[in-house]
Design an enzyme around this catalytic site. Sequence first.
Site, PDB file in Angstrom:
ATOM      1  N   LYS A  97     -12.856  45.343  38.899  1.00  0.00           N
ATOM      2  CA  LYS A  97     -13.453  45.182  38.127  1.00  0.00           C
ATOM      3  C   LYS A  97     -13.817  44.401  37.115  1.00  0.00           C
ATOM      4  O   LYS A  97     -14.318  43.584  36.956  1.00  0.00           O
ATOM      5  CB  LYS A  97     -14.809  46.424  38.695  1.00  0.00           C
ATOM      6  CG  LYS A  97     -16.110  45.678  38.209  1.00  0.00           C
ATOM      7  CD  LYS A  97     -17.201  47.224  38.759  1.00  0.00           C
ATOM      8  CE  LYS A  97     -17.450  47.561  39.197  1.00  0.00           C
ATOM      9  NZ  LYS A  97     -18.599  47.445  40.202  1.00  0.00           N
TER      10      LYS A  97
ATOM     11  N   TYR B 211       0.643  -1.153  -0.185  1.00  0.00           N
ATOM     12  CA  TYR B 211       0.160  -0.295   0.300  1.00  0.00           C
ATOM     13  C   TYR B 211       0.799   1.664  -0.268  1.00  0.00           C
ATOM     14  O   TYR B 211       2.078   1.371   0.376  1.00  0.00           O
ATOM     15  CB  TYR B 211      -1.153   0.054   0.667  1.00  0.00           C
ATOM     16  CG  TYR B 211      -1.681   1.704   1.306  1.00  0.00           C
ATOM     17  CD1 TYR B 211      -2.737   2.127   0.840  1.00  0.00           C
ATOM     18  CD2 TYR B 211      -1.482   1.879   2.043  1.00  0.00           C
ATOM     19  CE1 TYR B 211      -3.006   2.870   0.420  1.00  0.00           C
ATOM     20  CE2 TYR B 211      -2.232   3.328   2.769  1.00  0.00           C
ATOM     21  CZ  TYR B 211      -3.111   3.861   1.431  1.00  0.00           C
ATOM     22  OH  TYR B 211      -3.233   5.307   1.815  1.00  0.00           O
TER      23      TYR B 211
ATOM     24  N   ASN C  90       1.311   3.163   8.220  1.00  0.00           N
ATOM     25  CA  ASN C  90       1.143   2.331   7.570  1.00  0.00           C
ATOM     26  C   ASN C  90       2.182   2.341   6.557  1.00  0.00           C
ATOM     27  O   ASN C  90       1.575   3.191   5.552  1.00  0.00           O
ATOM     28  CB  ASN C  90      -0.276   2.032   7.340  1.00  0.00           C
ATOM     29  CG  ASN C  90      -0.821   0.804   7.124  1.00  0.00           C
ATOM     30  OD1 ASN C  90      -0.668   0.017   7.214  1.00  0.00           O
ATOM     31  ND2 ASN C  90      -1.646   1.883   5.857  1.00  0.00           N
TER      32      ASN C  90
ATOM     33  N   ARG D  11     -12.741  26.061  50.058  1.00  0.00           N
ATOM     34  CA  ARG D  11     -12.596  24.334  50.954  1.00  0.00           C
ATOM     35  C   ARG D  11     -12.567  23.148  49.976  1.00  0.00           C
ATOM     36  O   ARG D  11     -11.986  22.336  50.577  1.00  0.00           O
ATOM     37  CB  ARG D  11     -13.444  24.273  51.378  1.00  0.00           C
ATOM     38  CG  ARG D  11     -13.542  23.149  52.989  1.00  0.00           C
ATOM     39  CD  ARG D  11     -15.291  23.150  53.351  1.00  0.00           C
ATOM     40  NE  ARG D  11     -15.931  24.090  52.793  1.00  0.00           N
ATOM     41  CZ  ARG D  11     -17.468  23.859  53.279  1.00  0.00           C
ATOM     42  NH1 ARG D  11     -17.789  22.238  53.370  1.00  0.00           N
ATOM     43  NH2 ARG D  11     -18.238  24.369  53.022  1.00  0.00           N
TER      44      ARG D  11
END
Length: 513
Positions: free
Chosen positions: A386, A55, A312, A282
């Site tokens: 802010k 391939y 591959n 916490r």
Amino acid sequence: MSANVVFGTSGLTIEDVWALARRTRRAVVADEVRDALARSAGYVQDALKSGRVVYGVTTGYGDSCETEVPPELMNDLPLHLSRYHGCGMGRFLTDEETRAVLAVRLASLVRGWSGVSLDLIDLLAALLQHDILPQIPAEGSVGASGDLTPLSYVAGVLAGERQVRYCGKEMPALQALAAAGLKPIRLKPKEALAIMNGTAVMTGLAVGVFQRGAFLSKLASRMTAMASLALLGNPEHFDARLAAAKPHPGQVRVTARIRADLAPYAEASPHEGRLQDRYSIRCAPHVVGVLEDMLPPFRAMIETEINSANDNPLFDPIDGRPLHGGHFYGGHICFAMDGMKTLVANVSDLMDRQLALLVDARFNNGLPPNLSGATGRRAGINHGLKAVQISASAWTAEALKLTMPASVFSRSTECHNQDKVSMGTIAARDALRVVELTEQVAAAHLISCAQAIRLRVRQGELSKAAIGPPIGGFLTALEAHIPFIDEDVPLDGVLIALCDAIERQSFALDDAA
């Protein structure tokens, strides 16, 4: 530590690839592997001579695997593969990301399963050594058959085509190679496929995600301690006995870090404030601890991928038999990146919630609104942090939005040959963006923590002894980056500098656990 990262003698670690990406170490191919690599390349030639069907060597690519390639055209086939995949889009990978990609691909190819020539190996190593960096578009890979399209830009550069960055400039690959005293190669049968048909892009990006995510885990632990201190919180939440009762190792480590940072404060005076702090303080070990606990399995997945043959077909190093498979599938990296981005985004959300507590006069236990340092009549016109809190919330929301797993969006592509794909590269890109956004939130939170503790000191509520050496030394290091904010000033420059310092991991975070 050696100044060189040696390819071929043993497996590479995440830290090896990270060092190459940041150019603190140099890539060298071990002499010991050269004979094995030459044999591997010879197996391809043997297959051609025997008339065996292989391939991508004697056939077309993908769904065209049934199309026979005439012998006289087999040498032209690799360049065609690199050229028709030249359709990437989006931003180019950064220099560090590109170096990581090159390092990961080289690590795979030197394993001797891929049938590539020594000339290719040497030139790929030379790209790292001379810092000739292919311009790799980030978009266009579905993560199987590997990172075909982005890696085609590496294959193209090896053949003297495409664009690179070299000496700080963009230029044609051929020009950069010549300037460095290098020559392009003619890609032999199987070689373009060997370069492109793998997971190097997603894995290279994963290295950066892992390293930056691990640093954020430590930084979030430090900032939790700072936020707890600034809120005059209850240090008993981080008692070792509590940690031992639910002994997830990462959670225990995070608890120990916070406990060590708060030890001077816990010893200075009995806690007289709120019995139980809000969850973002916490339960911080339970949030950060999940990320900490998942770092070892994610490391194993990434390092296995780095050190795997993942193209591959492969050629058995012993007998040269072609083996057709699917190792280009990036499922493990996709899972690691989908997991990392979710865990890091949760840390972003944690820091955002802590920041929101610090700026809100209803919840910050006596600190000024928005942590403004302005006093008297001028307090009314100054708004402190802010807008920083608003921006941090926006960055957090964007990070959380990106946590949808990429793997569930597999698409059938390429005439239904690639009918189940990993989406690993998209997951890695998402994870990188989540890390960037979280670093921005961390920068904002560093400003808030530093400002809040300075205000406590000014108000006479925290002494140097109560702050202690770990947090005190860290605050001293931050002074070069973060001014005390009394009058409103633009903070974008401060945020940018902090983000750069966080990405570069410029802050020393001693790990007590």
